[in-house]
Design an enzyme around this catalytic site. Structure first.
Site, PDB file in Angstrom:
ATOM      1  N   ASP A 295       0.830  -1.200   0.000  1.00 20.36           N
ATOM      2  CA  ASP A 295       0.000   0.000   0.000  1.00 20.36           C
ATOM      3  C   ASP A 295       0.868   1.255   0.000  1.00 20.36           C
ATOM      4  O   ASP A 295       1.923   1.284   0.628  1.00 20.36           O
ATOM      5  CB  ASP A 295      -0.899  -0.014   1.246  1.00 20.36           C
ATOM      6  CG  ASP A 295      -2.030   0.997   1.160  1.00 20.36           C
ATOM      7  OD1 ASP A 295      -2.318   1.476   0.041  1.00 20.36           O
ATOM      8  OD2 ASP A 295      -2.621   1.308   2.202  1.00 20.36           O
TER       9      ASP A 295
ATOM     10  N   ASN B 181     -10.479  -3.370  -6.781  1.00 17.54           N
ATOM     11  CA  ASN B 181      -9.681  -2.379  -7.511  1.00 17.54           C
ATOM     12  C   ASN B 181     -10.262  -2.023  -8.874  1.00 17.54           C
ATOM     13  O   ASN B 181      -9.857  -1.022  -9.485  1.00 17.54           O
ATOM     14  CB  ASN B 181      -8.241  -2.872  -7.689  1.00 17.54           C
ATOM     15  CG  ASN B 181      -7.419  -2.804  -6.421  1.00 17.54           C
ATOM     16  OD1 ASN B 181      -6.422  -3.509  -6.282  1.00 17.54           O
ATOM     17  ND2 ASN B 181      -7.831  -1.973  -5.457  1.00 17.54           N
TER      18      ASN B 181
END
Length: 227
Positions: free
Chosen positions: A16, A64
């Protein structure tokens, strides 16, 4: 119970911070993703100096797809380039590729590239598992359905049908960027895994960060519900 000094056989990472890395440097978001791929490359190269048998990376979640189309396209193109450029190195370094998730739902050319990569690396002794089009809730539901089709639903039956069924038990889960959540990643597998949340953004994550994480893991005492 596992005491202090134990080695992590299976490490998973939620990678991340690519977007924030790019924003801090006043660069396009795509540059953060590209720098993140370079971090993956260096990490995989550094595995030979560790006792890790399997490294699992959260590359693309089923959520996503909600991102802007341009960003998704860039991520897919990065995946194509990574497979094409790094596959020979995987083979040379005895790395086996394993995919978690509904990866056959990706673009046909990517599916074909992944099938070829899986075949070429099948005999590798160290595993790089990549979560693509992955969501843990969906994985557990699918595994439960398959277990139910065999008869009584048991923990062992569900575990047998998870994408990670042939991987070592998860020992350590790391998330970069300072966020403290699992984001629908390996929820079943992480039941007794140690967790480590780091402030470093993913593009800045290095093999040294991994070595430090492994050293911290070795200092922890794992009780698995016992005392």
């Amino acid at each position: 119970m596992t005491g202090e000094g134990a080695s992590a056989r299976h490490v998973a990472i939620i990678m991340d911070g690519n977007g924030r890395w790019a924003k801090r440097k006043h660069l396009p978001r795509a540059m953060g993703h590209r720098k993140g791929v370079e971090a993956v490359r260096e990490l995989v190269r550094g595995l030979q100096g560790t006792e890790i048998e399997c490294l699992t990376l959260y590359a693309f979640s089923s959520e996503n797809w909600k991102r802007p189309e341009e960003e998704v396209d860039d991520l897919m193109n990065l995946m194509r380039k990574f497979i094409k450029s790094d596959l020979p190195e995987f083979v040379a370094n005895d790395v086996r590729l394993h995919i978690l998730g509904d990866w056959r739902g990706l673009a046909p050319d990517i599916v074909e590239m992944l099938e070829d990569a899986l075949e070429q690396t099948a005999k590798g002794s160290r595993t790089l598992a990549v979560a693509l089009n992955y969501g843990s809730h969906a994985e557990i539901v699918q595994a439960a359905r398959q277990a139910a089709a065999e008869g009584e639903i048991t923990e062992e039956g569900i575990a047998r049908h998870l994408y990670s069924a042939d991987l070592p038990p998860l020992d350590l889960l790391i998330r970069t960027s300072g966020e403290v959540r699992l984001s629908n990643f390996l929820l079943w597998q992480a039941a007794y895994a140690e967790m480590l949340f780091l402030d470093v953004l993913w593009p800045d994550f290095t093999p040294d960060h991994l070595k430090q994480a492994l050293a911290e893991f070795a200092e922890r005492e794992r009780r698995f519900g016992g005392r």
